[in-house]
Design an enzyme around this catalytic site. Structure first.
Site, PDB file in Angstrom:
ATOM      1  N   HIS A 142       0.845  -1.201   0.000  1.00 35.68           N
ATOM      2  CA  HIS A 142       0.000   0.000   0.000  1.00 35.68           C
ATOM      3  C   HIS A 142       0.877   1.246   0.000  1.00 35.68           C
ATOM      4  CE1 HIS A 142       1.084  -0.395   4.243  1.00 35.68           C
ATOM      5  NE2 HIS A 142       0.753   0.873   4.423  1.00 35.68           N
ATOM      6  N   ASP A 178       0.378   5.174   1.913  1.00 33.00           N
ATOM      7  CA  ASP A 178      -0.488   5.759   2.945  1.00 33.00           C
ATOM      8  C   ASP A 178      -1.349   6.889   2.392  1.00 33.00           C
ATOM      9  OD1 ASP A 178       0.867   4.063   4.712  1.00 33.00           O
ATOM     10  OD2 ASP A 178       2.326   5.606   5.245  1.00 33.00           O
ATOM     11  N   HIS A 225       4.789   0.345   0.329  1.00 29.89           N
ATOM     12  CA  HIS A 225       5.478  -0.411   1.369  1.00 29.89           C
ATOM     13  C   HIS A 225       4.576  -1.529   1.882  1.00 29.89           C
ATOM     14  CE1 HIS A 225       3.553   3.039   3.351  1.00 29.89           C
ATOM     15  NE2 HIS A 225       3.427   2.282   4.418  1.00 29.89           N
ATOM     16  N   ARG A 282       5.186   6.361  14.162  1.00 31.43           N
ATOM     17  CA  ARG A 282       5.041   6.910  12.801  1.00 31.43           C
ATOM     18  C   ARG A 282       4.471   8.311  12.826  1.00 31.43           C
ATOM     19  NH1 ARG A 282       1.203   4.586   8.058  1.00 31.43           N
ATOM     20  NH2 ARG A 282       0.081   6.535   8.326  1.00 31.43           N
TER      21      ARG A 282
HETATM   22  C1  SIN Z   1       2.967   1.343   7.787  1.00 27.56           C
HETATM   23  O1  SIN Z   1       2.323   0.836   6.882  1.00 27.56           O
HETATM   24  O2  SIN Z   1       3.009   2.549   7.952  1.00 27.56           O
HETATM   25  C2  SIN Z   1       3.732   0.451   8.723  1.00 27.56           C
HETATM   26  C3  SIN Z   1       5.033   0.024   8.163  1.00 27.56           C
HETATM   27  C4  SIN Z   1       5.797  -0.842   9.135  1.00 27.56           C
HETATM   28  O3  SIN Z   1       5.357  -1.032  10.268  1.00 27.56           O
HETATM   29  O4  SIN Z   1       6.855  -1.322   8.770  1.00 27.56           O
END
Ligand code: SIN
Length: 279
Positions: free
Chosen positions: A100, A102, A254, A269
């Site tokens: 995906h 974000d 990612h 995050r």
């Molecule tokens: C995310 O999708 O923001 C999480 C990525 C992760 O935890 O590595």
């Protein structure tokens, strides 16, 4: 007076770059500008050994771009700017497991994210990143011509809304939200920070091509999704506490690996605000 200091930026196979020898707490304005441009150009940069307090992480992120608060993820107790991307020992479902990018369901999708590893499992819990500049560039001229001018619909309800993807999992708190935006973006964008073309559809949030049937959309998107994660476009990053990634959501995907059941993984995050991508 700012002096020119070239950062040590080492491009990585597949996707991204490693930035060495920088403590982001002490970065000059020039270094921050170079780092931001490296994120635009390479899609993601990785930094190791960043011993940051929540205040340090927020201050660093603010120097890159304004912060946007994620609607759906739990926040750290004192800092709404920081979302907790966490999986506990007893939990099965992770956050972000699946390819995906974000916030593509927003009219002005998030520019990027700053992810700091706080606690990592003894093994596993890596994140894969895929380069959407390279994926686009590798398409044939014929398919590039077909994609030019196409627009895609992106949505969040099927993941975070009532009965969304997480509702049937052991993380139902991530679904059931009422604020579930939708947006339409070009299938190929011109990245506002690099001027390069990138493929801008993703398996999690893109729900169809505007003006195409569901079957037609599925066929085209299915091909693009398979193409975009060919090994030559993908980088795997292994975290340890203090590792940090800064990625650009407009030119990467990612996928957080969920291969560490029985262990805790905690990441902090911060999401960086973006601009409309133009339709
Ligand atoms: C995310 O999708 O923001 C999480 C990525 C992760 O935890 O590595």
């Amino acid at each position: 007076m700012q002096t020119h200091t070239a950062l040590d930026i080492r491009p990585l196979e597949g996707c991204g770059a490693l930035v060495q020898g920088l403590d982001v707490r002490a970065a000059s304005d020039t270094e921050i500008d170079e780092l931001r441009q490296a994120v635009f150009d390479r899609g993601v940069v990785f930094l190791e050994d960043q011993q940051l307090t929540p205040e340090d992480q927020i201050a660093f992120a603010r120097r890159l771009a304004p912060i946007v608060v994620n609607r759906y993820f739990p926040k750290t107790e004192r800092y709404p700017e920081i979302a907790k991307v966490e999986k506990g020992e007893a939990q099965i479902t992770n956050i972000g497991g699946g390819w995906h990018t974000d916030h593509s369901y927003d009219q002005a999708p998030a520019m990027g994210s700053v992810l700091l590893a706080i606690e990592t499992p003894p093994s596993g819990g890596d994140t894969l990143f895929a380069d959407m500049y390279a994926a686009y560039e590798a398409l044939s001229d014929g398919l590039k011509a077909t994609l030019a001018g196409l627009r895609a619909h992106h949505a969040s309800a099927h993941v975070f809304g009532e009965g969304g993807g997480y509702a049937m999992s052991d993380r139902p708190e991530l679904s059931g939200h009422k604020d579930v935006p939708e947006a339409i973006h070009p299938v190929v964008i011109v990245h506002p920070g690099s001027g390069k073309k990138a493929l801008y559809v993703n398996p999690a949030f893109t729900t169809g091509i505007v003006g195409w049937t569901r079957e037609e959309s599925r066929a085209l998107l299915g091909y693009l999704y398979e193409h975009a994660v060919k090994p030559q476009f993908v980088r795997r990053f292994a975290w340890r506490p203090g590792s940090m990634a800064v990625w650009d959501n407009r030119c990467t995907w990612h996928n957080a690996m969920n291969d560490y059941h029985g262990h805790r993984r905690l990441m902090h995050r911060i999401t960086l605000d973006g601009v409309p991508l133009g339709c």
